[in-house]
Design an enzyme around this catalytic site. Structure first.
Site, PDB file in Angstrom:
ATOM      1  N   ASN A  99      37.664   5.176  43.392  1.00 44.59           N
ATOM      2  CA  ASN A  99      38.355   5.364  41.988  1.00 44.59           C
ATOM      3  C   ASN A  99      38.911   6.307  41.633  1.00 44.59           C
ATOM      4  O   ASN A  99      38.197   7.206  41.368  1.00 44.59           O
ATOM      5  CB  ASN A  99      37.904   4.749  41.066  1.00 44.59           C
ATOM      6  CG  ASN A  99      38.064   4.495  39.222  1.00 44.59           C
ATOM      7  OD1 ASN A  99      39.278   4.433  39.825  1.00 44.59           O
ATOM      8  ND2 ASN A  99      37.042   4.281  38.559  1.00 44.59           N
ATOM      9  N   GLU A 479      50.616  -6.440  17.976  1.00 43.52           N
ATOM     10  CA  GLU A 479      49.395  -6.709  18.440  1.00 43.52           C
ATOM     11  C   GLU A 479      49.692  -7.992  19.070  1.00 43.52           C
ATOM     12  O   GLU A 479      49.788  -8.833  19.951  1.00 43.52           O
ATOM     13  CB  GLU A 479      48.097  -6.912  18.055  1.00 43.52           C
ATOM     14  CG  GLU A 479      46.921  -7.147  18.624  1.00 43.52           C
ATOM     15  CD  GLU A 479      46.683  -5.938  20.125  1.00 43.52           C
ATOM     16  OE1 GLU A 479      47.541  -5.396  20.128  1.00 43.52           O
ATOM     17  OE2 GLU A 479      46.080  -7.169  20.572  1.00 43.52           O
ATOM     18  N   GLU A 486      52.085  -9.648  27.764  1.00 47.14           N
ATOM     19  CA  GLU A 486      50.865  -9.095  28.979  1.00 47.14           C
ATOM     20  C   GLU A 486      50.577 -10.725  29.166  1.00 47.14           C
ATOM     21  O   GLU A 486      50.375 -10.358  30.973  1.00 47.14           O
ATOM     22  CB  GLU A 486      50.662  -8.598  28.477  1.00 47.14           C
ATOM     23  CG  GLU A 486      49.113  -8.647  27.544  1.00 47.14           C
ATOM     24  CD  GLU A 486      48.405  -7.707  27.377  1.00 47.14           C
ATOM     25  OE1 GLU A 486      47.418  -7.965  26.292  1.00 47.14           O
ATOM     26  OE2 GLU A 486      47.690  -6.572  27.972  1.00 47.14           O
TER      27      GLU A 486
HETATM   28  O1  M6R Z   1      39.802   0.760  27.040  1.00 49.35           O
HETATM   29  P1  M6R Z   1      40.568   1.126  25.950  1.00 49.35           P
HETATM   30  O2  M6R Z   1      41.316   0.448  24.750  1.00 49.35           O
HETATM   31  O3  M6R Z   1      40.752   2.422  25.678  1.00 49.35           O
HETATM   32  O4  M6R Z   1      42.128   0.600  26.564  1.00 49.35           O
HETATM   33  C1  M6R Z   1      43.738   0.920  26.111  1.00 49.35           C
HETATM   34  C2  M6R Z   1      44.924  -0.476  26.868  1.00 49.35           C
HETATM   35  O5  M6R Z   1      44.845   0.251  27.482  1.00 49.35           O
HETATM   36  C3  M6R Z   1      44.041  -1.305  26.294  1.00 49.35           C
HETATM   37  O6  M6R Z   1      44.166  -1.688  24.987  1.00 49.35           O
HETATM   38  C4  M6R Z   1      45.210  -2.475  26.612  1.00 49.35           C
HETATM   39  O7  M6R Z   1      46.701  -2.215  25.994  1.00 49.35           O
HETATM   40  C5  M6R Z   1      45.259  -3.551  26.844  1.00 49.35           C
HETATM   41  N1  M6R Z   1      44.652  -4.323  27.453  1.00 49.35           N
HETATM   42  C6  M6R Z   1      45.649  -4.962  26.466  1.00 49.35           C
HETATM   43  O8  M6R Z   1      45.379  -6.488  25.319  1.00 49.35           O
END
Ligand code: M6R
Length: 606
Positions: A99, A479, A486
């Protein structure tokens, strides 16, 4: 991003690997594979597509039988999703799963080709597998240490050496990997849910530590072959938290878990009715002393930061700059050691947010992270950390993590406003009490699912949609808009309502539904004027507002009326109808709600 699982013990290894990988599906993937020792031979099975495709293959007599092996779900970076590009990679002597991204794989690959190595796949990973083979001298740890010296980029690796059929090896840099510790069995995994069925105990592997894992022992050393003693950690997530529990999707379950998540997150941070954040190491007096606050994050977490900005600036009168982490890290920001940089991340592993943290530290700023996953990289490397207690968030679309991030933003704002004497103790108590009541208010809002389902049925055939709002409502609607696009793949934009006239209103027709968020009393009349403007141009308008809004019922086509609470806290309630609308629209469209196309839960590469 990719998921890794490894197992050594008495169980059927292929079953454990597939089961563990299924718990990592939320990370997003396009192919899967496993490698298992059948006696002294490494047998690989892999397939493009979902885990079921791999299982189907194995059901056709191709299941490797053994007790030691590694597995992988791949999220393509180098080379399209295909059987050949799927992991594991390697040869009969060394086989790996990976990964991360190997930045200098091209020169290494050229060198290996000059040494007579052949390559099957387009992946960077195969280069590491062949490099390990090149260095292999009978001592796996020494071989991995050589590889570490050569390779640049990020990696979590599960490695099998043919000469050691009773063990797997693991190493990581800038990509997460844990080692699960069981009884007469041990595991490796990208994340805790993959091992919860078997054990809650685990080690966190640190940068460039190398682990040799057999059924009875885990031996960890640094890259100079010095033994490392480690504390065993215990996951406090129970296994049910990572199951759907009767809900059709994780997203719906997680939307409904928000009251509990908020309660669990704020309870330890309130004492005698006042905010209390000192267990994180950061005191009110320290907060007060910073020149400026930066909030840096990605996606939903960044949207939580935007609400935080409005609330902190409004209450505490302190300047807050919110940045997208991938922009912040390259824009040479004006941070100094007098500033506080707040990093928000559910996973604690997001590559850009992590890079922003490193930059902030280099510049001498104090760093505070708000993170959900315990022991994650961002949490460990920040000066101060406030953990949100949402439990595992499995659905790619973030819901409960957003609410708990908002809750912490509120507590920070209340504390800062109080120590700066921008609000009285009484106002601080009132606001804190209102926050404590949010889980109860939310239960009422969660009952509105049929209303939201109906609204979703009106949106499902749209190609595009506008969210509008002002002030806090604008921050919040970003949001709502992200959630919708998405998971339902309907294009959506969030716009400051007052800005519409400066261009975007030309898009508004009867085919462009508008969702107006109007929860802030001081801006209500202005937002309603904007609603009238779009409606008179044919838009079908849904308005999310509070129940005390005395509005002509014809102002909007559909109303979602929320319980009346302090305006400042309305985003915590108004987020729910947005989440529901996105969810039901995606369900009606038949989309894969929990694993939307092209998306990964934890974005560990840039
Ligand atoms: O794990 P994180 O909170 O850092 O992730 C950030 C974004 O990738 C995440 O908030 C993404 O936008 C959401 N999965 C959307 O619903």
């Amino acid at each position: 991003m990719c998921g890794i699982v490894g197992y050594v013990g008495n169980r059927d290894c292929a079953d454990v690997l597939v089961d563990g990988l299924s718990k990592l599906e939320y990370r997003g993937y396009d192919s899967a594979g496993i490698a298992v020792f059948e006696k002294e031979k490494i047998v690989v099975e892999k397939s493009k597509g979902k885990l079921n495709d791999l299982v189907e293959k194995m059901l056709q007599g191709k299941k490797p039988h053994g007790h030691c092996g590694i597995g992988h779900t791949r999220w393509a970076t180098h080379g399209e999703p295909s059987d050949i590009n799927s992991h594991p990679h390697g040869n009969k002597r060394v086989t790996i799963v990976h990964n991360g991204i190997i930045e200098n794989y091209k020169p290494i690959k050229e060198f290996l080709i000059s040494q007579g190595y052949g390559f099957e796949s387009e992946t960077d990973t195969e280069t590491v597998a062949k490099l390990l083979d090149y260095y292999y001298d009978g001592d796996p740890v020494q071989t991995i240490a050589h590889m570490i010296d050569e390779v640049q980029g990020s990696y979590a690796l599960g490695i099998m050496f043919r000469d050691f059929p009773d063990r797997i090896y693991a190493v990581r840099k800038d990509s997460p990997l844990i080692i699960g510790v069981g009884e007469n069995e041990n595991f490796i995994a990208s994340d805790v849910p993959a091992i919860l069925k078997y054990t809650r105990d685990y080690y966190l592997l640190e940068q460039n530590e190398i682990a040799a894992i057999t059924a009875d022992a885990v031996v960890i050393c640094d890259n100079h072959n010095r033994l490392v003693e480690k504390e065993v950690l215990t996951a406090d997530w129970d296994i049910d938290a990572a199951e759907k529990g009767g809900y059709e999707h994780f997203m719906l379950k997680e939307i409904n878990e928000q009251p509990t998540a908020i309660r669990t997150t704020i309870a330890p941070r309130i004492q005698n009715g006042m905010p209390y954040l000192e267990e994180s190491g950061i005191t009110g007096e320290m907060l007060k002393a910073f020149r400026r606050i930066y909030i840096v994050a990605c996606g939903t977490a960044m949207h939580a930061g935007l609400v935080g900005k409005y609330v902190i600036e409004k209450l505490a009168r302190v300047e807050v700059t919110v940045d997208i982490a991938s922009e912040f890290r390259y824009r040479n920001p004006l941070i100094t050691k007098e500033d506080l940089v707040i990093l928000i991340s559910q996973s604690g592993e997001t590559a850009d947010t992590h890079a922003a943290l490193k930059l902030a530290k280099e510049r001498g700023a104090a760093t505070l992270s708000i993170v959900n996953v315990k022991g994650s990289t961002i949490a460990r490397e920040s000066d101060y950390v406030i953990y949100t207690h949402a439990g595992p968030e499995i659905s790619v679309a973030s819901t409960k993590a957003y609410s708990v991030q908002l809750s912490i933003m509120y507590l920070l704002a209340f504390e800062l406003a109080y120590v700066k004497e921008a609000i009285t103790e009484q106002r601080c108590r009132e606001l804190t009490e209102a926050l404590v009541s949010i889980p109860d208010n939310l239960k009422e809002v969660l009952e509105m699912k049929e209303r939201c389902q109906f609204i979703a049925s009106r949106l499902v055939n749209s190609d595009s949609l506008l969210y509008i709002g002002r002030g806090l409502d604008y921050a919040l609607s970003m949001e709502g808009s992200l959630k919708l696009k998405e998971i339902s793949y309907i294009h959506s934009e969030s716009y400051a309502a007052g800005e519409l006239k400066h261009g975007t209103i030309s898009l508004v027709t009867q085919d462009m539904p508008v969702i107006a968020v109007a929860t802030q009393s001081d801006l209500m009349d202005k937002t309603i004027s904007n609603v009238v403007e779009v409606k008179s141009r044919g838009a079908k308008v849904t308005m999310i507002c509070s129940e005390d809004l005395d509005v002509d019922k014809n102002v909007a086509n559909h109303l979602v009326k929320l319980p009346k609470i302090d305006d400042l806290l309305m985003p915590l309630l108004a987020a729910v109808p947005m989440q529901y609308i996105a969810y039901y629209t995606a369900v009606l469209k038949g989309c894969n709600v929990d694993q939307p196309r092209n998306l990964a839960k934890s974005v560990t590469v840039e």
